[in-house]
Design a protein around this motif. Structure first.
Motif, PDB file in Angstrom:
ATOM      1  N   GLU A 163     -50.567 -46.962   2.100  1.00 32.65           N
ATOM      2  CA  GLU A 163     -49.813 -47.520   3.213  1.00 32.65           C
ATOM      3  C   GLU A 163     -48.736 -48.489   2.722  1.00 32.65           C
ATOM      4  N   THR A 166     -45.893 -46.185   0.161  1.00 29.76           N
ATOM      5  CA  THR A 166     -45.059 -45.106   0.693  1.00 29.76           C
ATOM      6  C   THR A 166     -45.287 -44.995   2.192  1.00 29.76           C
ATOM      7  N   SER A 167     -44.750 -43.960   2.797  1.00 30.77           N
ATOM      8  CA  SER A 167     -44.944 -43.741   4.232  1.00 30.77           C
ATOM      9  C   SER A 167     -45.224 -42.266   4.470  1.00 30.77           C
ATOM     10  N   LYS A 168     -45.843 -41.976   5.594  1.00 28.90           N
ATOM     11  CA  LYS A 168     -46.133 -40.593   5.940  1.00 28.90           C
ATOM     12  C   LYS A 168     -44.851 -39.794   6.103  1.00 28.90           C
ATOM     13  N   LYS A 169     -43.805 -40.464   6.586  1.00 30.50           N
ATOM     14  CA  LYS A 169     -42.521 -39.789   6.754  1.00 30.50           C
ATOM     15  C   LYS A 169     -41.934 -39.382   5.406  1.00 30.50           C
ATOM     16  N   ASP A 170     -42.056 -40.265   4.409  1.00 29.92           N
ATOM     17  CA  ASP A 170     -41.540 -39.940   3.074  1.00 29.92           C
ATOM     18  C   ASP A 170     -42.308 -38.769   2.456  1.00 29.92           C
ATOM     19  N   ALA A 193     -45.900 -39.167  11.829  1.00 28.76           N
ATOM     20  CA  ALA A 193     -45.085 -39.934  10.895  1.00 28.76           C
ATOM     21  C   ALA A 193     -44.079 -40.822  11.611  1.00 28.76           C
ATOM     22  N   ASN A 196     -45.962 -43.694  13.208  1.00 21.65           N
ATOM     23  CA  ASN A 196     -46.348 -44.655  12.182  1.00 21.65           C
ATOM     24  C   ASN A 196     -45.157 -45.501  11.752  1.00 21.65           C
ATOM     25  N   ARG A 197     -43.988 -44.867  11.657  1.00 22.03           N
ATOM     26  CA  ARG A 197     -42.771 -45.575  11.271  1.00 22.03           C
ATOM     27  C   ARG A 197     -42.395 -46.618  12.319  1.00 22.03           C
ATOM     28  N   THR A 200     -44.354 -49.897  12.034  1.00 23.04           N
ATOM     29  CA  THR A 200     -44.263 -50.692  10.799  1.00 23.04           C
ATOM     30  C   THR A 200     -43.019 -51.557  10.784  1.00 23.04           C
TER      31      THR A 200
END
Length: 200
Positions: A163, A166-170, A193, A196-197, A200
């Motif tokens: 977490e 990195t990110s789920k989108k990346d 994603a 989640n973005r 954050t």
């Protein structure tokens, strides 16, 4: 020889043993987005079966995933197999040509002198150990036992280190680039994603 030779491959062209002989093999009437979605669903289905080490029946693929897309069966399975090989290092192999039963085998190159069942990735080594032990130890992943499973099964989730780094989108963007697709192809993962973005 009067008996027709049976292919040693996946048997894509052998839809069934009789009743489905009339099913068309052309997929023109299916859009590429529809076929892509079925390919993604089939890959996930095969990976779940492989995790449980359950042989995969063609009848189950047709019933649970392919469904009304039987006319595109050959294309869907071929592309799912290609994705499994390119992304996960796995290959779909038919082990029973009469009952059409398949398994996934590790297709990654193995180190010299290693047993066939202990194939090693040239970069990551023992991938299963890396994911299930090392990534968990380093807090990239967290595991939650799934109740009432025998042998025990676990749900894998992002860990605190992942977490932060990195990110789920990346990650989704990276996978999409590897596959030559737009991230929105994986609709549910893309939505997650994006959500989640936003938090954050």
């Amino acid at each position: 020889m009067s008996q027709r030779k049976r292919s040693k491959g996946l048997g894509y062209s052998q839809m069934t043993d009789g009743e489905d002989d009339s099913i068309p093999t052309q997929v023109e009437r299916r859009s590429q987005d529809q076929v892509n979605q079925k390919v993604s669903e089939l890959v996930q289905f095969l990976l779940v079966k492989d995790q449980k080490k359950i042989p995969i029946k063609r009848a189950d693929m047709l019933k649970n995933i392919i469904r009304e897309y039987r006319d595109a069966y050959t294309e869907i399975v071929r592309r799912a197999d290609r994705t499994l090989q390119e992304v996960f290092g796995l290959q779909l192999v038919e082990i029973d040509t009469k009952r059409h039963i398949y398994i996934l085998i590790n297709n990654l190159p193995r180190a010299e002198g290693e047993h066939l069942c202990r194939k090693q990735h040239s970069v990551f080594g023992d991938v299963r150990k890396l994911v299930t032990e090392e990534f968990v130890r380093q807090k990239y992943l967290e595991t939650t036992p799934i109740p009432l499973t025998d042998p025990p099964e676990f749900k894998y989730q992002w860990g605190p280190r992942a977490e932060k780094e990195t990110s789920k989108k990346d990650v989704l963007s990276f996978v999409a680039k590897m596959q030559g697709k737009d991230p929105t192809f994986w609709a549910s993962q893309y939505s997650e994603a994006e959500a989640n973005r936003a938090t954050t």
